[in-house]
Design a protein around this motif. Structure first.
Motif, PDB file in Angstrom:
ATOM      1  N   GLY A 120       0.943  -1.263   0.103  1.00 24.37           N
ATOM      2  CA  GLY A 120      -0.109  -0.093   0.001  1.00 24.37           C
ATOM      3  C   GLY A 120       0.989   1.198   0.035  1.00 24.37           C
ATOM      4  O   GLY A 120       0.795   2.369  -0.793  1.00 24.37           O
ATOM      5  N   LEU A 121       1.718   1.321   0.726  1.00 25.25           N
ATOM      6  CA  LEU A 121       2.833   2.541   0.794  1.00 25.25           C
ATOM      7  C   LEU A 121       3.525   2.657  -0.400  1.00 25.25           C
ATOM      8  O   LEU A 121       3.611   3.690  -0.823  1.00 25.25           O
ATOM      9  N   ALA A 122       4.088   1.421  -0.833  1.00 26.77           N
ATOM     10  CA  ALA A 122       4.655   1.744  -2.179  1.00 26.77           C
ATOM     11  C   ALA A 122       3.795   2.126  -3.532  1.00 26.77           C
ATOM     12  O   ALA A 122       4.209   2.972  -4.124  1.00 26.77           O
ATOM     13  N   SER A 123       2.722   1.649  -3.452  1.00 28.47           N
ATOM     14  CA  SER A 123       1.567   2.041  -4.500  1.00 28.47           C
ATOM     15  C   SER A 123       1.371   3.493  -4.356  1.00 28.47           C
ATOM     16  O   SER A 123       1.252   4.485  -5.168  1.00 28.47           O
ATOM     17  N   ALA A 124       1.058   4.161  -3.024  1.00 29.25           N
ATOM     18  CA  ALA A 124       0.592   5.388  -2.712  1.00 29.25           C
ATOM     19  C   ALA A 124       1.818   6.260  -2.939  1.00 29.25           C
ATOM     20  O   ALA A 124       1.617   7.254  -3.465  1.00 29.25           O
ATOM     21  N   CYS A 125       3.146   6.118  -2.449  1.00 27.09           N
ATOM     22  CA  CYS A 125       3.768   6.994  -2.726  1.00 27.09           C
ATOM     23  C   CYS A 125       4.611   7.083  -4.256  1.00 27.09           C
ATOM     24  O   CYS A 125       5.297   7.884  -4.461  1.00 27.09           O
ATOM     25  N   GLY A 126       4.495   5.860  -4.807  1.00 21.81           N
ATOM     26  CA  GLY A 126       4.739   5.787  -6.316  1.00 21.81           C
ATOM     27  C   GLY A 126       3.853   6.170  -7.354  1.00 21.81           C
ATOM     28  O   GLY A 126       4.112   6.013  -8.524  1.00 21.81           O
ATOM     29  N   ALA A 127       2.703   6.495  -6.905  1.00 21.78           N
ATOM     30  CA  ALA A 127       1.524   6.845  -7.762  1.00 21.78           C
ATOM     31  C   ALA A 127       1.766   8.119  -8.624  1.00 21.78           C
ATOM     32  O   ALA A 127       1.421   8.392  -9.762  1.00 21.78           O
ATOM     33  N   ASN A 128       2.538   9.099  -8.004  1.00 18.44           N
ATOM     34  CA  ASN A 128       2.749  10.433  -8.600  1.00 18.44           C
ATOM     35  C   ASN A 128       4.269  10.784  -8.262  1.00 18.44           C
ATOM     36  O   ASN A 128       4.833  10.201  -7.576  1.00 18.44           O
ATOM     37  N   LYS A 129       4.677  11.935  -8.884  1.00 17.43           N
ATOM     38  CA  LYS A 129       6.149  12.358  -8.930  1.00 17.43           C
ATOM     39  C   LYS A 129       6.310  13.064  -7.669  1.00 17.43           C
ATOM     40  O   LYS A 129       7.349  12.980  -7.363  1.00 17.43           O
ATOM     41  N   GLU A 130       5.244  13.421  -7.000  1.00 16.92           N
ATOM     42  CA  GLU A 130       5.453  14.261  -5.841  1.00 16.92           C
ATOM     43  C   GLU A 130       5.828  13.310  -4.484  1.00 16.92           C
ATOM     44  O   GLU A 130       6.368  13.647  -3.527  1.00 16.92           O
ATOM     45  N   GLY A 131       5.453  11.864  -4.722  1.00 19.24           N
ATOM     46  CA  GLY A 131       5.670  10.988  -3.780  1.00 19.24           C
ATOM     47  C   GLY A 131       4.415  11.257  -2.515  1.00 19.24           C
ATOM     48  O   GLY A 131       3.355  11.456  -2.695  1.00 19.24           O
ATOM     49  N   CYS A 132       4.977  10.925  -1.303  1.00 19.06           N
ATOM     50  CA  CYS A 132       3.972  10.923  -0.083  1.00 19.06           C
ATOM     51  C   CYS A 132       4.754  11.850   0.815  1.00 19.06           C
ATOM     52  O   CYS A 132       5.846  12.276   0.717  1.00 19.06           O
ATOM     53  N   LEU A 133       4.126  12.171   1.976  1.00 23.85           N
ATOM     54  CA  LEU A 133       4.501  12.865   3.093  1.00 23.85           C
ATOM     55  C   LEU A 133       5.076  14.229   2.738  1.00 23.85           C
ATOM     56  O   LEU A 133       5.934  14.712   3.084  1.00 23.85           O
ATOM     57  N   GLY A 134       4.454  15.120   1.761  1.00 24.76           N
ATOM     58  CA  GLY A 134       4.541  16.239   1.417  1.00 24.76           C
ATOM     59  C   GLY A 134       5.867  16.468   0.432  1.00 24.76           C
ATOM     60  O   GLY A 134       6.376  17.451   0.392  1.00 24.76           O
ATOM     61  N   GLY A 135       6.253  15.232  -0.015  1.00 21.74           N
ATOM     62  CA  GLY A 135       7.255  15.259  -1.010  1.00 21.74           C
ATOM     63  C   GLY A 135       8.766  14.970  -0.214  1.00 21.74           C
ATOM     64  O   GLY A 135       9.784  14.645  -0.872  1.00 21.74           O
ATOM     65  N   LEU A 136       8.386  14.430   0.706  1.00 23.86           N
ATOM     66  CA  LEU A 136       9.533  13.961   1.768  1.00 23.86           C
ATOM     67  C   LEU A 136      10.122  12.588   1.059  1.00 23.86           C
ATOM     68  O   LEU A 136      11.258  12.439   1.000  1.00 23.86           O
TER      69      LEU A 136
END
Length: 280
Positions: A120-136
């Protein structure tokens, strides 16, 4: 048959030494104009491990895949060491409510469905170029290493906690405390060096586990980016061609097996060398 002809049919090429049958490379045209592969084995001289369906050298991709797996495994292990050692030493040294809180937090992490959460984390963070946690955390190798490291520290914390619980009662700790040393100084100067041996041994054993973790995520398509060679992704891509091109799965599988086995053997050797109970 050259590489351009293979690429036209979407066929992988076998190594020059691979025992291909006599009818290798034959194809049959159907009424709809589609081409059905009778036997896709075609030896290509000059390539040690053959080529894939797009003409890429399999040996080179396996070599680059080793770099990917080792970077992610070492980075994830380093992150897990930092978290596990800090929490383990604090938990074992202070005991009481601090120990209870950290131990319960460790139990919670161990009870989580790690693979599902990592997917789930890999899919959510890799879904867009911005990533997750505010781009962290942005998509890439570092993202996969962080995700694996966040789920690998509880085992280290438990081992370090058990070691510290026995070390804090030793005479050298009491002597350091009687000389006026603070708790943080005792943990850094007295406790930490004495847990280095089991820590080194366990580190060599957790690295192959993280390599397999990364390979599993890449196999499921949520690991490293598609443009980066990975053993898990290579195994996933070769599944459809296994019947007529088994070398595509065989060689990455051997590389993955040999690497994990090597780290496990190194860990066993270090354990025998550093454990006084087995060195006698």
């Amino acid at each position: 048959m050259n590489l351009k002809a293979l690429d036209a049919f979407g066929l992988p090429g076998a190594p020059g030494w691979w025992p291909c049958p006599e009818n290798a490379g034959e194809s049959v045209a159907t009424e709809t104009g589609e081409v059905t592969i009778v036997n896709g084995c075609q030896a290509i001289p000059g390539y040690l491990l053959g080529v894939d369906s797009t003409g890429r050298d399999l040996f080179v991709r396996i070599a680059y895949g080793a770099r990917t797996s080792l970077f992610i495994a070492l980075a994830a292990t380093g992150l897990a060491l930092i978290i596990g050692v800090v929490l383990g030493i604090i938990s074992g040294f202070f005991r009481g409510k601090v120990d209870t809180f950290i131990s319960r937090m460790t139990d919670v992490v161990l009870s989580l469905p790690i693979l599902l959460l990592a997917l789930g984390l890999a899919s959510a963070c890799g879904a867009n170029k911005e990533g997750c946690l505010g781009g962290l955390i942005k998509p890439g190798l570092l993202m996969v290493a962080v995700i694996i490291g966040l789920f690998s520290w509880p085992y280290i914390a438990r081992i370090i906690r058990g070691q510290v619980l026995s070390l804090r009662e030793k005479e050298f700790v009491e002597a350091s405390r009687s000389l006026g040393s603070s708790n943080w100084r005792i943990m850094a100067r007295e406790i930490l060096p004495n847990v280095a041996a089991p820590l080194i041994v366990y580190t060599t054993l957790i690295i192959p586990a993280n390599i397999l973790f990364e390979a599993g995520l890449s196999f499921l398509g949520v690991g490293v980016p598609d443009t980066t060679p990975s053993w898990g992704a290579m195994l996933s891509e070769s599944a459809a061609a296994f019947q007529y091109a088994p070398w595509l799965m065989l060689f990455p599988g051997i590389a993955l097996f040999a690497t994990t086995l090597a780290f496990n053997l190194v860990g066993d050797g270090l354990r025998d060398a550093l454990d006084p109970r087995t060195s006698a």
